[in-house]
Each structure stands twice: as structure tokens, then as C-alpha cells.
Design a protein around this motif. Sequence first.
Motif, mmCIF file in Angstrom:
data_model
loop_
_atom_site.group_PDB
_atom_site.id
_atom_site.type_symbol
_atom_site.label_atom_id
_atom_site.label_comp_id
_atom_site.label_asym_id
_atom_site.label_seq_id
_atom_site.Cartn_x
_atom_site.Cartn_y
_atom_site.Cartn_z
ATOM 1 N N LEU A 340 0.837 -1.208 0.000
ATOM 2 C CA LEU A 340 0.000 0.000 0.000
ATOM 3 C C LEU A 340 0.868 1.253 0.000
ATOM 4 C CD1 LEU A 340 -2.883 -0.576 2.574
ATOM 5 C CD2 LEU A 340 -3.133 -0.045 0.156
ATOM 6 N N GLU A 341 0.418 2.245 -0.743
ATOM 7 C CA GLU A 341 1.131 3.515 -0.717
ATOM 8 C C GLU A 341 0.924 4.208 0.624
ATOM 9 O OE1 GLU A 341 -0.104 5.781 -4.078
ATOM 10 O OE2 GLU A 341 0.858 4.434 -5.529
ATOM 11 N N LEU A 342 1.851 5.071 0.968
ATOM 12 C CA LEU A 342 1.809 5.733 2.262
ATOM 13 C C LEU A 342 0.586 6.632 2.377
ATOM 14 C CD1 LEU A 342 5.568 6.730 2.389
ATOM 15 C CD2 LEU A 342 4.486 4.635 3.195
ATOM 16 N N ASP A 343 -0.068 6.615 3.551
ATOM 17 C CA ASP A 343 -1.249 7.439 3.814
ATOM 18 C C ASP A 343 -0.863 8.570 4.764
ATOM 19 O OD1 ASP A 343 -3.675 8.547 4.259
ATOM 20 O OD2 ASP A 343 -4.591 6.785 5.197
ATOM 21 N N LEU A 344 -0.784 9.781 4.238
ATOM 22 C CA LEU A 344 -0.337 10.919 5.044
ATOM 23 C C LEU A 344 -1.410 11.419 6.000
ATOM 24 C CD1 LEU A 344 1.579 13.006 2.348
ATOM 25 C CD2 LEU A 344 2.441 11.225 3.856
ATOM 26 N N THR A 345 -2.657 10.998 5.808
ATOM 27 C CA THR A 345 -3.744 11.553 6.624
ATOM 28 C C THR A 345 -3.669 11.112 8.078
ATOM 29 O OG1 THR A 345 -5.219 9.706 6.065
ATOM 30 C CG2 THR A 345 -5.259 11.641 4.618
ATOM 31 N N ARG A 352 3.296 15.937 9.132
ATOM 32 C CA ARG A 352 2.949 15.645 7.751
ATOM 33 C C ARG A 352 3.715 16.571 6.797
ATOM 34 N NH1 ARG A 352 -3.062 16.583 6.751
ATOM 35 N NH2 ARG A 352 -3.120 15.300 8.627
ATOM 36 N N GLU A 353 3.864 17.833 7.215
ATOM 37 C CA GLU A 353 4.583 18.789 6.382
ATOM 38 C C GLU A 353 6.048 18.380 6.221
ATOM 39 O OE1 GLU A 353 5.623 23.576 6.278
ATOM 40 O OE2 GLU A 353 4.078 22.792 7.638
ATOM 41 N N VAL A 354 6.635 17.898 7.333
ATOM 42 C CA VAL A 354 8.023 17.436 7.271
ATOM 43 C C VAL A 354 8.148 16.241 6.329
ATOM 44 C CG1 VAL A 354 9.916 16.418 8.588
ATOM 45 C CG2 VAL A 354 8.551 18.278 9.580
ATOM 46 N N LEU A 355 7.212 15.281 6.448
ATOM 47 C CA LEU A 355 7.256 14.089 5.611
ATOM 48 C C LEU A 355 7.050 14.441 4.140
ATOM 49 C CD1 LEU A 355 7.471 11.078 5.208
ATOM 50 C CD2 LEU A 355 5.040 10.861 5.767
ATOM 51 N N THR A 356 6.141 15.364 3.867
ATOM 52 C CA THR A 356 5.899 15.780 2.483
ATOM 53 C C THR A 356 7.166 16.346 1.857
ATOM 54 O OG1 THR A 356 3.565 16.240 2.961
ATOM 55 C CG2 THR A 356 4.515 17.254 0.981
ATOM 56 N N GLN A 409 9.336 4.418 3.115
ATOM 57 C CA GLN A 409 8.673 3.764 4.230
ATOM 58 C C GLN A 409 9.300 4.156 5.564
ATOM 59 O OE1 GLN A 409 8.751 -0.392 3.369
ATOM 60 N NE2 GLN A 409 7.531 -0.173 1.504
ATOM 61 N N LEU A 410 10.627 4.264 5.618
ATOM 62 C CA LEU A 410 11.292 4.651 6.864
ATOM 63 C C LEU A 410 10.913 6.068 7.268
ATOM 64 C CD1 LEU A 410 14.843 3.101 6.327
ATOM 65 C CD2 LEU A 410 13.050 2.297 7.880
ATOM 66 N N GLY A 411 10.837 6.969 6.281
ATOM 67 C CA GLY A 411 10.408 8.334 6.583
ATOM 68 C C GLY A 411 8.994 8.372 7.104
ATOM 69 N N TRP A 412 8.111 7.579 6.492
ATOM 70 C CA TRP A 412 6.714 7.524 6.937
ATOM 71 C C TRP A 412 6.611 6.978 8.362
ATOM 72 C CZ3 TRP A 412 3.421 3.509 8.345
ATOM 73 C CH2 TRP A 412 2.063 3.816 8.414
ATOM 74 N N LYS A 413 7.358 5.889 8.643
ATOM 75 C CA LYS A 413 7.304 5.303 9.984
ATOM 76 C C LYS A 413 7.835 6.273 11.035
ATOM 77 C CE LYS A 413 7.675 0.480 8.540
ATOM 78 N NZ LYS A 413 8.513 -0.752 8.547
ATOM 79 N N TRP A 414 8.905 6.969 10.699
ATOM 80 C CA TRP A 414 9.491 7.910 11.658
ATOM 81 C C TRP A 414 8.510 9.032 11.984
ATOM 82 C CZ3 TRP A 414 11.144 13.104 11.402
ATOM 83 C CH2 TRP A 414 11.922 13.527 12.498
ATOM 84 N N CYS A 415 7.897 9.625 10.945
ATOM 85 C CA CYS A 415 6.974 10.741 11.184
ATOM 86 C C CYS A 415 5.676 10.276 11.846
ATOM 87 C CB CYS A 415 6.642 11.442 9.858
ATOM 88 S SG CYS A 415 8.015 12.417 9.202
ATOM 89 N N SER A 416 5.225 9.073 11.541
ATOM 90 C CA SER A 416 3.963 8.591 12.123
ATOM 91 C C SER A 416 4.130 8.171 13.563
ATOM 92 C CB SER A 416 3.416 7.437 11.294
ATOM 93 O OG SER A 416 4.296 6.329 11.335
ATOM 94 N N ASN A 417 5.354 7.907 14.017
ATOM 95 C CA ASN A 417 5.595 7.448 15.384
ATOM 96 C C ASN A 417 6.111 8.544 16.310
ATOM 97 O OD1 ASN A 417 4.837 4.652 15.205
ATOM 98 N ND2 ASN A 417 6.632 4.346 13.925
ATOM 99 N N ILE A 418 6.252 9.763 15.791
ATOM 100 C CA ILE A 418 6.730 10.840 16.646
ATOM 101 C C ILE A 418 5.735 11.081 17.780
ATOM 102 C CG2 ILE A 418 7.207 13.319 16.766
ATOM 103 C CD1 ILE A 418 8.245 13.196 13.938
ATOM 104 N N GLY A 419 6.230 11.086 18.983
ATOM 105 C CA GLY A 419 5.370 11.347 20.139
ATOM 106 C C GLY A 419 4.671 10.126 20.685
ATOM 107 N N LYS A 420 4.769 8.984 19.987
ATOM 108 C CA LYS A 420 4.113 7.768 20.457
ATOM 109 C C LYS A 420 5.062 6.985 21.369
ATOM 110 C CE LYS A 420 1.178 7.213 16.398
ATOM 111 N NZ LYS A 420 0.776 6.312 15.294
ATOM 112 N N LYS A 421 4.494 6.307 22.312
ATOM 113 C CA LYS A 421 5.310 5.506 23.225
ATOM 114 C C LYS A 421 5.559 4.130 22.635
ATOM 115 C CE LYS A 421 3.707 7.771 27.454
ATOM 116 N NZ LYS A 421 3.096 7.588 28.777
#
Length: 421
Positions: A340-345, A352-356, A409-421
Motif C-alpha cells: 500500500l502507498e503511504l497514507d499521510l492523513t 505531515r509537512e516534514v514528511l511531504t 517507508q522509513l520516513g513515513w514510519k518515523w513521522c507517524s511514530n513521533i510522540g508515540k510511546k
Amino acid sequence: MTKPLRLIHAANLQLDCPLRGPGTLNEDVREIVELATITAFDRIIAKCLEKDVEGLLITGNTFDAGYPSLAAEVALREGFTRLAERQIPVFVTPGRMDPATAWQEIPTLPENVNLLLEPREAPVELIDKGRLLALLLPVTPETSIEPEELTRLLGDRGDPQSGRPLVVGMLISDRSTDRRDRPRLSTTRFAALDCLLCPAGTDTESLPLIDGHVLAQAAPQGMSASETGIRGVTLLEVDGQKKTKQIAIPTAPVRWESLVQLVDHVNSRDDLLERMVAQLERLPLIEGENVRIIDWKLDRESGDARGWETDAMAADLASALTELTDQYEGLRYVHRVRPLELDLTIIEPAHREVLTEYLLALERRAPANPQAFSRWITEARVEEVLKSTRWEEWAEAIPTEQVTQLAQQLGWKWCSNIGKK
């Protein structure tokens, strides 16, 4: 009733040229893929004999002169000889891959082979039992074949009852001329042609106007994933009134297809596999296909990704599909699944701006290549860690497309996990 004139038109044979990007293959499947273009040519010869045609017409790119191949030359000679035994002539024009000079270097070909290498050459007559069936003319975008010119060429050789013979133009495409450099000629100078034959990819809009058929023939074997579906040659049947019927004849042993599978409302891996297999069952069977290379794209309209965006899951699906569909003594399958393609939503607006920006930077970078990887490894002093020359071999084997996908994918995972424990 007079038997219709039958001709088979082929182009872009690319004999013994490798298919581009088939991926990792089993040994027996690899053999089918490696022989695909020669197998397709053998089938063309067999169809010429089966249909009892009056001629085989080949317009360009029969082989790649830049990479001489004994297998290609042997296949040509054997195929043309089989046609000679049935007195079926062959008419050939050169293309970008097989220019006139390359044909002239081939040792003596069978006598039934007619090479139309220059537009100034005299037209070739196709005669059956003393009757002139067709006139074959080598043409270029600068050629003039207007009615007055045709009358001069024919002289008194037209049939008083059926009128003039079929006039076929075969495009010589081994040269390119800038439109600005072409002489000013009438835009209707192909008007006398009943049909114009050329290889697919020809800029037909730049050619002169023609009232007859323009047949741009694709390769008899798809050479890459962009050439999907039925691939083959065209049988031309022409009746006494010069009405032409075009019949597609499949010849490709390897078939490429691109399919999209939605993952919305999919409950499990088995559920997804069942839906994908159902798609395959709906594909029409094409005569002669031995291997199907299927490129899958996973997509969704809404909902959670459920892990379908990972390379590991995509690889697992491809492996499972192969186990379910591949028939060792039947139709072979090669499956390649894109995650699946990355879902920025699902990423917070600030991140999201950083990942874009990160993804845009990846797109703007020039495509990586082994030389670039080698330079980066040198700059990173990797040679101090790995044994001498080992890192160079590793760099040359890096699949650059996979590196790009992994970086995304690594960029998406990094930005999606920011702030998560």
C-alpha cells in the motif's frame, strides 16, 4: 470465389533480446522467459504455414544490431528457410535497432527473403500464378507515392478485370529526420497506398495523409511490464474489392498484466488472497501463453492499512499467490506485489509537512545507480569495516528501486511514530 490475399505483418521481433525486469524466476520459468522472443518468432512462421499466406512482411527492429546474437541469426535463417520450402516470400524493412548496414552484413539469406533497405529501390511485385497480387514499396516520410507516380510504376501491369493490385507501403524506420529538415512535399503524397505498415511507436501523425489503412504493429512478445495483454502479429485478408480485414494472432509465450486489489473490508490474509485469485480467474486465457507475470498494486479507499504497507507483507502475499496459482506442468505464474502507498492523513499536520518535504526531496533526487552507491560507501569509509572488494560487489547488486521504496517507508514510519510511546 477468388481466394483472398493473405499477408502476415510483424514488427519489433527483437530476437534474442532479454525481457526487461521479469524479476527473480525459477529455473524452468527462466528458460521460457529467456527464449520468449525466439519462441514467438517460431510461432509466426508456423502461422504463416498454417494460414497459407502469400507473404510475411516485417517492418523494423527484427534484432538488435548493437548486441550481435548467433541465436537470433540462426532463428531467422531457419524460419525463413521453412517458408522458402513452401514458396512463401518474406519482405523486410530495417528499423532503428536493425539498420540497413546490419542486414547487409548477414551472410547469404534464403532466396525468398527480399530486403527493402532504401526508398529508391524498385517496388517488389507479389505474383501468384502469373497474376500481380500486390506491389510492395519501401517508403520513408520523404517518399512520394502519389497516383501519378503509381501509374508510372505499374505501367500496363494492372489486371483489366480487377484493376490495379494492392499497393502496400513498408516504412523504413532506421533513420530519423527532423521535420524542419524535410523537403516541402505534398501532404497527400501517400494517397496511392492502400495500406502503410510500420512498427509500433512510429510517429504516424508526422507521416503524409493516406486514405487506406495505417497499421502500426506492436511486438509479438511484450518486452516489459508496460506491454500488457495480447501480443502477436496481424493477418491481413484482402478481397477482390480491396476490402481489408485485420485479424490479431497471439504469439507471445510470456504475458504481462497489471492488477489493482483493494484491501477495504478485507478481514484477513486468506480473505485477501481469495480475492486476488478470483481476479486471476477472470482474466481471459490467451492462446499460447505459458507464463504470466502479474504486477499487483494494493490500494484502498478508506480504512486502516493493517500492515499491508510493508515490504514483508507484500513479499508474503507474492509467495502465497505463487503457491496457489503456479502449475508446474501448466500455466506458470510470477507474482510481484507492491505494498500500500503511504497514507499521510494519519500523521499529525506538523509532522505531515516534514514528511511531504522529505518525499518531495526523494523525488527530486537523480535516480541512484551503482556508481553513486559506490561513491557514497567510499565517503562513509565502509571499506574499513568490510573486507576489501566485498563492499564494491555489494554496491553493484543493490536494487535501487527497493532502496527508494525503503527510504519512503522509513520516513513515513518515523513521522507517524513521533510522540508515540
